[in-house]
Design an enzyme around this catalytic site. Sequence first.
Site, PDB file in Angstrom:
ATOM      1  N   GLU A   1      -0.001  -1.026   5.808  1.00  0.00           N
ATOM      2  CA  GLU A   1       1.076  -0.496   6.653  1.00  0.00           C
ATOM      3  C   GLU A   1       0.922   0.988   6.886  1.00  0.00           C
ATOM      4  O   GLU A   1       1.168   1.493   7.984  1.00  0.00           O
ATOM      5  CB  GLU A   1       2.438  -0.785   6.004  1.00  0.00           C
ATOM      6  CG  GLU A   1       3.609  -0.664   6.960  1.00  0.00           C
ATOM      7  CD  GLU A   1       4.238   0.714   7.049  1.00  0.00           C
ATOM      8  OE1 GLU A   1       5.095   0.924   7.910  1.00  0.00           O
ATOM      9  OE2 GLU A   1       3.869   1.606   6.251  1.00  0.00           O
TER      10      GLU A   1
ATOM     11  N   ASP B   1       0.856  -1.191   0.000  1.00  0.00           N
ATOM     12  CA  ASP B   1       0.000   0.000   0.000  1.00  0.00           C
ATOM     13  C   ASP B   1       0.892   1.242   0.000  1.00  0.00           C
ATOM     14  O   ASP B   1       2.093   1.163   0.269  1.00  0.00           O
ATOM     15  CB  ASP B   1      -0.928   0.032   1.222  1.00  0.00           C
ATOM     16  CG  ASP B   1      -0.167   0.090   2.549  1.00  0.00           C
ATOM     17  OD1 ASP B   1       0.860  -0.611   2.680  1.00  0.00           O
ATOM     18  OD2 ASP B   1      -0.569   0.853   3.455  1.00  0.00           O
TER      19      ASP B   1
HETATM   20  C1  LIG Z   1       9.301   3.772   7.554  1.00  0.00           C
HETATM   21  C2  LIG Z   1       8.097   3.264   6.762  1.00  0.00           C
HETATM   22  N1  LIG Z   1       8.398   3.239   5.381  1.00  0.00           N
HETATM   23  C3  LIG Z   1       6.894   4.153   6.996  1.00  0.00           C
HETATM   24  O1  LIG Z   1       6.643   5.051   6.211  1.00  0.00           O
HETATM   25  N2  LIG Z   1       6.159   3.919   8.082  1.00  0.00           N
HETATM   26  C4  LIG Z   1       5.027   4.711   8.474  1.00  0.00           C
HETATM   27  C5  LIG Z   1       4.200   3.838   9.371  1.00  0.00           C
HETATM   28  C6  LIG Z   1       2.982   4.473   9.921  1.00  0.00           C
HETATM   29  C7  LIG Z   1       2.757   4.774  11.212  1.00  0.00           C
HETATM   30  N3  LIG Z   1       1.501   5.256  11.260  1.00  0.00           N
HETATM   31  C8  LIG Z   1       1.026   5.234  10.052  1.00  0.00           C
HETATM   32  N4  LIG Z   1       1.917   4.741   9.226  1.00  0.00           N
HETATM   33  C9  LIG Z   1       5.492   5.953   9.212  1.00  0.00           C
HETATM   34  O2  LIG Z   1       6.555   5.943   9.811  1.00  0.00           O
HETATM   35  O3  LIG Z   1       4.733   6.953   9.180  1.00  0.00           O
HETATM   36 ZN   LIG Z   2       6.985   1.999   4.218  1.00  0.00          ZN
HETATM   37 ZN   LIG Z   3       5.389   4.951   4.513  1.00  0.00          ZN
END
Ligand SMILES: C[C@H](N)C(=O)N[C@@H](Cc1c[nH]cn1)C(=O)O
Ligand SMILES: [Zn+2]
Ligand SMILES: [Zn+2]
Length: 482
Positions: free
Chosen positions: A168, A102
């Site tokens: 994610e 996603d």
């Molecule tokens: C580091 C990873 N690629 C990422 O973008 N993670 C998101 C995960 C997240 C947490 N809440 C919603 N999405 C982030 O760090 O924002």
């Molecule tokens: Zn990511």
């Molecule tokens: Zn991300």
Amino acid sequence: MALQLDSYFKTVDSLSGDFIERLRKAVAIPSISAEDERRGDVVKMGMFLKGELEKLGAHMEARPLGKQPHKEHLELPPAIIGRYPAEKDTSKRTILVYGHYDVQPANLSDGWATEPFELSVDDKDRMYGRGSTDDKGPVLGWVNVIEAHQKAGIEFPVNLLMCFEGMEEYGSEGLDDFIIKEAAKGGFFEDADACCISDNYWLGTEKPCLTYGLRGCSYYSIEVSGPGQDLHSGVFGGTAQEPMTDLFSVMSSLVDRDGNILIPGIKELVAPVTTEEQSLYKDIAFTMDNLYESLGSKTSIFDDKENTLMRRWRFPSLSLHGVEGAFSAPGAKTVIPAKVTGKFSIRTVPNMEPEDVDKLVFKYVKDVFDRLKSKNTLNVFLQHSGKWWVASPNHWNFTAAAKATEHVWGIKPDLTREGGSIPVTLTFEQATGKNVLLLPMGSSTDAAHSINEKLDKSNYIQGIKTLGSYLHYVAEEPIKAA
Ligand SMILES: C[C@H](N)C(=O)N[C@@H](Cc1c[nH]cn1)C(=O)O
Ligand SMILES: [Zn+2]
Ligand SMILES: [Zn+2]
């Protein structure tokens, strides 16, 4: 192994056009997990991934994860899991890899220079498109590793288990229970000897890194309502208590302009910094110019590298994200919104327990609102939370990745932590009881989550070499170091 890797690298180079075409097809599917109406595209992307891996002979399954919490009309996108080769070779190690298919929302009108869902390659070989670096490039990296081994006629060095999710960017809804179930005896991930996640970024643009820590993320919303419907500000301005005025008072009391969190008790939850730890920061290959390049400006809070890195990795931060229900279109609509919902998140670090953070946030927000003595109504909710993670890099999994990185890039990688969050990292570690390594593909200027997200062609192609070499070095690492 050296000869095999040479032949593998040559094959990766010869297939680079095909690999870019595969990324182009993936970027064209707007798999935005946060937008309900895009759920079909998220599923389509999962099926695309499954199909690509099936064509290469992997055993793949799309496992349903049930309904989306608080949105029961929506099915969660499936977990795409698989095994390559389809039949397990018991003489080889088994590596479980995770990624997400996603992406964050994106619209041309946000300020993108090119269509976000059309991969566009510029004259410096930068490949622009939503999801290019986060996380479609790295996820397809694993697919490309398999294809390049087949085309080079090289035996695959390990058993590869795969787990790709479609939520994610929305807090990995539904995945924790699934991982716990499948990592248990008799489950799909039972055999994993170690895990590898490629879903973060280098600190700069030149030096690769391996990552052993992530911040957690607790995401909140504050809802303020009053009038029964939106109002004309000429008729009702000055006579009605306005929800947005209250919301701004509350939101502006959360954090100051230097990033200090104003919620009492938060600072006290953070583990003290040791002198030994403090000395680590000076040796990391990172300059303020790296930061300015990624920011696209010089508007940093600190002017030095140590404080900047510590604020990113080692201390919590609070960011204000937006206001739902507020007028945000161009023009000058004279409306008083009846109900507004402010969104903010706190990036958490050791030893902050998410439940303790929630209690402090809820109490503080309610106290600030009570002091306003407003006739409006306030509610504060946790939307999702994921815990921080810090691992030991003294493990054969990291040693193998360090050797692979040095082989491909000709330089020893830095050991870094990451300011972002991948909540399931901790779940994989706890559920499998095995080491988890973060092996990033993209660089600091990739603008993940932002406009003009990109992945450099060199990071993609060299990254495919790194992921493949890592599997070869994993196969060679002595078991005793486990
Ligand atoms: C580091 C990873 N690629 C990422 O973008 N993670 C998101 C995960 C997240 C947490 N809440 C919603 N999405 C982030 O760090 O924002
Ligand atoms: Zn990511
Ligand atoms: Zn991300």
